[in-house]
Design a protein around this motif. Structure first.
Motif, short mmCIF file in Angstrom:
data_model
loop_
_atom_site.label_atom_id
_atom_site.label_comp_id
_atom_site.label_asym_id
_atom_site.label_seq_id
_atom_site.Cartn_x
_atom_site.Cartn_y
_atom_site.Cartn_z
N PHE A 29 0.86 -1.18 0.00
CA PHE A 29 0.00 0.00 0.00
C PHE A 29 0.90 1.23 0.00
CE2 PHE A 29 0.43 -1.39 4.42
CZ PHE A 29 0.89 -0.24 5.04
N PRO A 30 0.37 2.39 -0.41
CA PRO A 30 1.21 3.59 -0.45
C PRO A 30 1.76 3.93 0.93
CG PRO A 30 -0.89 3.97 -1.55
CD PRO A 30 -0.99 2.62 -0.90
N GLY A 31 3.05 4.21 0.98
CA GLY A 31 3.70 4.56 2.23
C GLY A 31 4.12 3.36 3.05
N PHE A 32 4.09 2.17 2.48
CA PHE A 32 4.45 0.95 3.21
C PHE A 32 5.91 0.98 3.64
CE2 PHE A 32 6.07 -3.45 3.19
CZ PHE A 32 5.28 -3.98 4.19
N TYR A 33 6.77 1.52 2.81
CA TYR A 33 8.21 1.52 3.12
C TYR A 33 8.58 2.75 3.93
CZ TYR A 33 8.03 -2.12 -0.29
OH TYR A 33 7.68 -3.27 -0.96
N SER A 34 8.25 2.69 5.21
CA SER A 34 8.55 3.79 6.12
C SER A 34 8.71 3.24 7.53
CB SER A 34 7.43 4.84 6.07
OG SER A 34 6.21 4.26 6.45
N TRP A 35 9.13 4.09 8.43
CA TRP A 35 9.41 3.65 9.79
C TRP A 35 8.18 3.13 10.53
CZ3 TRP A 35 7.09 6.27 13.74
CH2 TRP A 35 6.57 7.53 13.44
N PRO A 36 6.93 3.58 10.25
CA PRO A 36 5.80 2.97 10.96
C PRO A 36 5.66 1.47 10.67
CG PRO A 36 5.12 5.07 10.06
CD PRO A 36 6.48 4.78 9.50
N THR A 37 6.06 1.04 9.47
CA THR A 37 6.00 -0.39 9.17
C THR A 37 6.98 -1.16 10.04
OG1 THR A 37 5.40 0.14 6.89
CG2 THR A 37 6.19 -2.10 7.33
N LEU A 38 8.14 -0.59 10.28
CA LEU A 38 9.12 -1.24 11.15
C LEU A 38 8.60 -1.32 12.59
CD1 LEU A 38 12.38 0.34 9.71
CD2 LEU A 38 11.38 -1.90 9.19
N LEU A 39 7.89 -0.27 13.03
CA LEU A 39 7.26 -0.33 14.35
C LEU A 39 6.25 -1.47 14.42
CD1 LEU A 39 6.44 3.38 15.33
CD2 LEU A 39 8.18 1.91 16.31
N CYS A 40 5.46 -1.61 13.36
CA CYS A 40 4.47 -2.69 13.31
C CYS A 40 5.13 -4.06 13.37
CB CYS A 40 3.61 -2.57 12.05
SG CYS A 40 2.48 -1.18 12.04
N ILE A 41 6.24 -4.22 12.67
CA ILE A 41 6.93 -5.51 12.67
C ILE A 41 7.43 -5.86 14.07
CG2 ILE A 41 8.99 -6.71 11.84
CD1 ILE A 41 8.61 -5.16 9.17
N VAL A 42 8.06 -4.91 14.74
CA VAL A 42 8.58 -5.16 16.08
C VAL A 42 7.42 -5.37 17.06
CG1 VAL A 42 9.94 -4.19 17.98
CG2 VAL A 42 10.72 -3.91 15.63
N GLY A 43 6.35 -4.59 16.92
CA GLY A 43 5.19 -4.78 17.79
C GLY A 43 4.55 -6.14 17.60
N ALA A 44 4.44 -6.58 16.34
CA ALA A 44 3.88 -7.91 16.07
C ALA A 44 4.78 -9.00 16.67
CB ALA A 44 3.71 -8.11 14.57
N ALA A 45 6.09 -8.80 16.60
CA ALA A 45 7.02 -9.77 17.19
C ALA A 45 6.83 -9.86 18.70
CB ALA A 45 8.46 -9.40 16.85
N PHE A 46 6.64 -8.72 19.35
CA PHE A 46 6.38 -8.73 20.79
C PHE A 46 5.08 -9.48 21.11
CE2 PHE A 46 9.33 -5.11 21.65
CZ PHE A 46 9.94 -5.63 22.78
N LEU A 47 4.03 -9.24 20.30
CA LEU A 47 2.75 -9.90 20.56
C LEU A 47 2.83 -11.40 20.32
CD1 LEU A 47 0.26 -7.26 19.16
CD2 LEU A 47 0.65 -7.88 21.54
#
Length: 160
Positions: A29-47
């Protein structure tokens, strides 16, 4: 022992997939390659670590990171999504509440933060429904941070 490998494994898989998609020019999706995506990845890993490894203390940072990352993506793409401090407090409160459901610790904090987030998110509607005039709301806006600090100091110094 084996649960200690879940978090770094998910983070490495997530980052690897992220960079593979970026180098392959596959945009989800537009804007996928940005730092919020990296936050989502780390957050998903924690969950994933929290729920699959029964390490429920990881729920709070997981919800916060995933929620903040999702918020920054959604606010850019969805016009009706509120861009308000109340959203951040709501995400944190949800983290406390979800963690409290598994650990029986922190539900009170989550509910307090939930109430504060609702006040922030619906401040305009609350003031108009109670018929508060502009001068009284201006005074409330000026002094509410001190009320929050006073409540925080109370919690720090009270004895059990």
């Amino acid at each position: 022992m084996k649960t200690q490998r879940i978090f770094p494994g998910i983070v490495l898989i997530g980052f690897g997939l992220y960079f593979f998609l970026e180098h392959s020019h596959i945009e989800i999706f537009p804007g996928f390659y940005s730092w919020p995506t990296l936050l989502c990845i780390v957050g998903a890993a924690f969950l994933i670590q929290a729920y699959s490894g029964n390490e429920y203390e990881s729920i709070l940072p997981g919800v916060i990171l995933l929620g903040f990352g999702a918020h920054f993506h959604i606010v850019k793409n969805l016009e009706i999504w509120p861009d308000n401090i109340g959203i951040f407090i709501l995400i944190i409160s949800l983290g406390f509440i979800l963690r409290a459901r598994k650990t029986n610790n922190g539900m009170f904090h989550g509910l307090i933060l939930l109430i504060i987030s609702i006040l922030f998110l619906f401040y305009d509607k609350i003031t108009t429904s109670f018929g508060l005039v502009e001068t009284s709301t201006a005074n409330i806006e000026r002094f509410w941070p001190f009320a929050l600090m006073a409540i925080g100091i109370y919690f720090l110094v009270r004895k059990k």
